[in-house]
Write a protein that holds these residues in place. Structure first.
Motif, short mmCIF file in Angstrom:
data_model
loop_
_atom_site.label_atom_id
_atom_site.label_comp_id
_atom_site.label_asym_id
_atom_site.label_seq_id
_atom_site.Cartn_x
_atom_site.Cartn_y
_atom_site.Cartn_z
N SER A 1 0.78 -1.38 -0.55
CA SER A 1 -0.37 0.01 -0.24
C SER A 1 0.98 1.14 0.36
N SER A 2 0.68 2.30 -1.03
CA SER A 2 1.27 3.81 -1.01
C SER A 2 0.19 4.21 -0.27
N ILE A 3 1.28 4.95 1.06
CA ILE A 3 0.70 5.87 2.08
C ILE A 3 0.77 7.35 2.00
N LEU A 4 0.06 8.56 1.52
CA LEU A 4 0.30 9.83 1.94
C LEU A 4 -0.72 10.36 2.95
N THR A 5 0.14 11.12 4.22
CA THR A 5 -0.04 11.92 5.35
C THR A 5 -0.17 13.62 5.42
N ALA A 21 4.79 12.26 2.89
CA ALA A 21 4.38 13.51 3.75
C ALA A 21 4.36 15.26 3.23
N ALA A 22 2.85 15.54 3.67
CA ALA A 22 3.07 16.56 3.45
C ALA A 22 2.24 17.65 4.05
N SER A 23 3.08 19.35 4.88
CA SER A 23 2.27 19.51 6.00
C SER A 23 1.40 20.83 5.67
N THR A 24 0.43 20.86 4.01
CA THR A 24 -0.24 21.40 4.07
C THR A 24 -1.62 20.79 2.79
N PRO A 25 -2.94 20.71 2.89
CA PRO A 25 -3.29 20.18 2.05
C PRO A 25 -3.58 20.37 1.06
N ALA A 26 -2.93 22.11 -0.10
CA ALA A 26 -2.36 21.71 -0.96
C ALA A 26 -1.03 21.32 -1.76
N PHE A 49 -3.60 9.77 5.23
CA PHE A 49 -3.85 9.93 6.66
C PHE A 49 -3.70 11.22 6.29
N PHE A 50 -4.85 11.63 7.48
CA PHE A 50 -4.70 13.50 6.52
C PHE A 50 -5.77 13.87 8.43
N ASP A 51 -4.72 14.59 9.00
CA ASP A 51 -4.56 15.13 10.45
C ASP A 51 -5.85 16.09 11.41
N SER A 108 -18.57 22.69 4.75
CA SER A 108 -18.08 21.29 5.30
C SER A 108 -16.63 20.48 5.07
N PHE A 109 -16.54 19.30 5.75
CA PHE A 109 -15.71 18.41 5.23
C PHE A 109 -15.50 17.91 3.99
N ARG A 110 -16.19 17.57 3.39
CA ARG A 110 -16.51 16.94 2.45
C ARG A 110 -15.84 17.81 1.57
N GLU A 111 -16.61 19.61 1.50
CA GLU A 111 -15.92 20.25 0.39
C GLU A 111 -14.28 20.25 -0.04
N VAL A 112 -13.50 20.13 1.57
CA VAL A 112 -12.19 20.02 1.66
C VAL A 112 -11.85 18.90 0.65
N LEU A 113 -12.65 18.23 1.62
CA LEU A 113 -11.67 16.65 0.64
C LEU A 113 -12.23 15.73 -0.41
#
Length: 469
Positions: free
Chosen positions: A2-6, A29-34, A49-51, A63-68
């Motif tokens: 599996s490949s994971i992005l956090t 790993a990334a520090s911001t959504p962008a 994996f989203f903090d 809403s969370f849905r709009e961010v995702l």
């Protein structure tokens, strides 16, 4: 693997994820959504994996849905896992409701991470197996009837596959003979009511005075001749499906009772006072425009909206000529068994005539023509002599087959001339009557129904002839 992005800034969380990926997964790993979205565009990942704190900061007023949503648009299969402190589990649950697959709590534990990833993988696998089995069961059951090369029919079958397992009311529309009855039975066979009754009623074939009694039943003595209690079709179809063909022909009183069934799930026999439960799925069909009829006051608007929950429009045969060969093969197989014959094909001249014919009766007309030909035919191939002469009128007098699509016959020219005259006449009378159908029909000397058919035939819209507001 599996490949994971956090998307996370916590050193402890990053360290735990890094340790977890040493078991056979890869980690980005990334520090911001962008930044995370850009990384997802460059490289596909199985898990995100989203903090939770970053997710909440990215969604003020949203809403969370709009961010995702942007992440799913880039990678529709990515599975989102929210990382949350224990005191914010309530917000993590909101994220799961918005589409995230699950959540894990800080501090991250290896066993919890493994359980979360394994659970998601198992769930995805089970869903894919379920989809496969559903598709396989569908294809095996209706393989012959559902074969199609027509893009329009592929959309129809896709809609039916989606709506069949639900309880939603379905409205099938299309010209006479396009196969609405067959599709209604197909929906029933693939619903959770398949083991119960399927009751089909042709509303236009039952006299108006008897229709209400046929649908809802009557009590003894309710009217002259009612010598005993009679259950109606809705009562007989309990737990199953009722198919109301030509729904546009039912009387105003029957419309009221049908609306009660759809709204409250109850009805009463004629002459009865006891309300009866109607545990029935309703599939209706029509070759008329119920929307236009409701606008003109000939059909209850509220009933139309209740019936039109899931509309499916069937294309006429002339718009799916690519399916002619498949349909002919299907019908020939059936006719060979019915008449104990071994007809293996159709003469090329007949197939050419099929391609040029207008098929006003659609699939039903094709089936009837082939049945007649199979009865008459004595060879292994259906010859032109076994078909009506009218089928070949369009091709008469054309020696070179290449000219068929380049130069019209006299019959075609006459037909086009009549059609052009009719269209111009309709446009003029609609203009004079400001788009009002009833007045236009009266001025034309024909019935409103006939005028409706002509307007539909030439693709005219009454709204185009009404004065601008």
């Amino acid at each position: 693997m599996s490949s994971i992005l956090t998307i996370c800034t916590s050193p402890d969380a990053l360290s735990a994820l890094d340790e977890f990926t040493e078991r056979g997964s890869s980690l980005e790993a990334a520090s911001t959504p962008a930044e995370g979205l850009e990384m997802l565009r460059r490289k596909r990942c199985d898990f995100l994996f989203f903090d939770l704190s970053i997710l909440m900061n990215a969604s003020p007023g949203e809403s969370f849905r709009e961010v995702l949503r942007p992440f799913w648009e880039v990678s529709p299969t990515v599975e989102v896992v929210v990382m949350t402190p224990p005191e914010a589990v309530r917000e993590a649950v909101k994220a799961v409701r918005a589409g995230a697959r699950t959540y894990v709590s800080y501090p991250l534990q290896q066993e919890e991470l493994k359980h979360a990833v394994d659970s998601v993988c198992e769930s995805v696998l089970l869903q894919s197996e379920l989809d496969y089995l559903r598709t396989r069961a569908w294809d095996e059951d209706v393989f012959t009837m559902a074969q199609t090369k027509s893009p329009a029919m592929k959309q129809v079958y896709s809609k039916i596959r989606c709506v069949a397992p639900t309880r939603s009311t379905v409205l099938l529309t299309g010209e006479t003979g396009t196969g609405k009855n067959v599709l209604a039975r197909m929906i029933h066979r693939h619903s959770n009511r398949k083991d119960a009754q399927f009751i089909s009623i042709h509303c236009g074939a039952i006299p108006e005075t008897l229709l209400e009694s046929e649908l809802f039943g009557h009590e003894k003595g309710a009217f002259t001749g009612a010598i005993r209690r009679k259950p109606g079709k809705f009562e007989i179809a309990q737990g199953g499906t009722i198919f109301l063909d030509e729904i546009g022909t039912i009387t105003p009183m029957a419309q009221v009772k049908l609306l009660q069934v759809l709204q409250d799930g109850t009805f009463q026999r004629i002459g009865g006072e006891e309300p009866l439960r109607a545990d029935v799925r309703i599939i209706s069909a029509t070759n008329l425009s119920l929307k236009e009829m409701s606008e003109d006051g000939r059909f209850r608007r509220d009933l139309y909206y209740r019936l039109n929950v899931f509309p499916v429009e069937l294309p006429p045969l002339r718009e799916r000529l690519e399916d002619l060969a498949l349909l002919c093969e299907c019908f020939l197989d059936r006719m060979n068994k019915l008449f104990v014959k071994e007809i293996r094909g159709i003469h090329p001249d007949v197939l050419d005539a099929f391609e040029s014919y207008g098929w006003p009766g659609n699939i039903r007309e094709l089936e009837n023509l082939l049945e007649r030909a199979c009865i008459l035919e004595t060879s292994a191939v259906l010859m032109p002599e076994s078909f009506p002469n009218e089928l070949f009128q369009v091709l008469k007098g054309v020696a070179n087959p290449l000219m068929r699509k380049e130069f019209p016959t006299l019959a075609q020219a006459r037909s086009r001339s009549v059609a052009d005259s009719e269209r111009r006449y309709l446009e003029e009378v609609l203009t004079r009557c400001l788009g009002r159908i009833n007045l236009s029909a009266a001025a034309s000397g024909i019935s409103t129904r006939q005028f409706h058919k002509l307007v539909k035939k030439y693709g005219l819209r009454k709204e185009d002839f009404k004065p601008a507001a």
